[in-house]
Design an enzyme around this catalytic site. Sequence first.
Site: not given
Lengths: 286, 286
Positions: B31, B62, B86, B137-138, B155-156, B158
């Site tokens: 990205q 958070h 983050d 990759d989760g 905590d993805s 969109d």
Amino acid sequence: MEFWYTEKHTNDVKFSIRVDKQLASIDSEFQRIDVFESPAFGTFLTLDGYMMLTEKDEFIYHEMIVHPAMAVHPNPENILVIGGGDGGALRELAKYPGVKTLDIVEIDKLVVDVCKKWLPQTACGFDDSRVRVFYQDGLKYVRSCIDKYDIIIVDSTDPFGPGEGLFTKEFYGNCFKALKEDGIMVNQHESPFYPKDAEAMQRAHKRITESFGICRVYQAHIPTYPSGHWLFGFASKKYHPVRDLKVRKWKALDLKTHYYNTNLHAGSFALPNYVEEILRNVESEE
Amino acid sequence: MEFWYTEKHTNDVKFSIRVDKQLASIDSEFQRIDVFESPAFGTFLTLDGYMMLTEKDEFIYHEMIVHPAMAVHPNPENILVIGGGDGGALRELAKYPGVKTLDIVEIDKLVVDVCKKWLPQTACGFDDSRVRVFYQDGLKYVRSCIDKYDIIIVDSTDPFGPGEGLFTKEFYGNCFKALKEDGIMVNQHESPFYPKDAEAMQRAHKRITESFGICRVYQAHIPTYPSGHWLFGFASKKYHPVRDLKVRKWKALDLKTHYYNTNLHAGSFALPNYVEEILRNVESEE
């Protein structure tokens, strides 16, 4: 062609809505009134360039400024709306069969006329036979009222321009006197997030606490208002906003609402820590 | 010179933040990552042009993605964060002395590197000695986990681009298997207001209900996300999000939070009627 309405939520934050066309633009004695048509929010009204209401999300504001007090007061019969010239608060109040008189004091008749023409689904509140409209300054109107109302809804604009007087200590004191011994005043209370809005909210809360024994603040999600986090003040002489909520009685009325419900009522008084801190600072300043 | 970051919340609604300067702009394998400095929100991070977090309001997101599950589970020791590069979710989780392992699976190492450099007050979550970072990759990671975690925080981004797989039935089913018999999964659940977001929220809820017995949704006010009205999903094998809230135990921990508190916890599960209707429609579709 791209046509956008833009409001500066602060000097450094802008919110913009694509507009199909402008439907009205009028300079009244008090303010500039504009109406736009938009794909995202339907018809919307601005006063002096500030967003007042949109067809798509006005139900949130109007339900939340009306139903919490109505669900707490055991027998609200005489109601006063100050401001609220769009008719939305009246529309919600008129849903209650127990209401006997619905007085509204709006300073600007042109706001009412414009809303009746362009926002009839909101302005339909004026159609109820219990409604009496007074086109005058709310500040002056309440000065002459004593022990008259069960509930006063202060549906004002922001605390500058024509709405400024509706955020003063004198005004809140006169609302206190205009209420019966177990009356409730609800006011739109700005947003806690951006510093300038938070200061206005803090000032209003401080002034209300100087008149009313029970002063609580509750919140709602209003997408078209700055930060989307909006507050209302609940000022009461006798009833507690959560402990005195009449859940079964309110549900038995079977009113149609799209945002408000009695679970949410209780939840809306549970504020984030940072908002509680702003409100506590008011109380300890004195 | 005027320099603005603008996000289209829909094709017809824009939210703009004045920018002092751009601090970073990197194309990773997954990205585009940008960091800006702004007067209203401090430093903020965008991924593929979408707002992820700002210095000023990230505490809301958070705190609200972490504390509700932590205050309900009686003994959360092994925690998994999926996404969350983050570090903000880790920072909140690391406040709990009872946590033994804090695993995080982030697909994009560059997000972590950028946040450590430019958002250290958020990325400090990585400093805790209990944290183990897996750059993968989760979706694949959870496939290999069985009966391992007390809480999974999704905590993805969109539900399009790199985050898309984290909104699938297969993924939620694997999270269910990766959780212990009394585990809880929390995910960021989009917004209910704009139709496109509401559809994503509805789809996610439907898929989660196919795996988990207890599926509830709760809300928070997040000013920089579309509409400001943001939802989280609470999916649980055993514990009810409100009835099993451990108020005294949580208060005894004496954690510093700026948004979350246990009153607000209960209140945040009280949703507006229109949101309840969207969720009910999911359940009746089957």
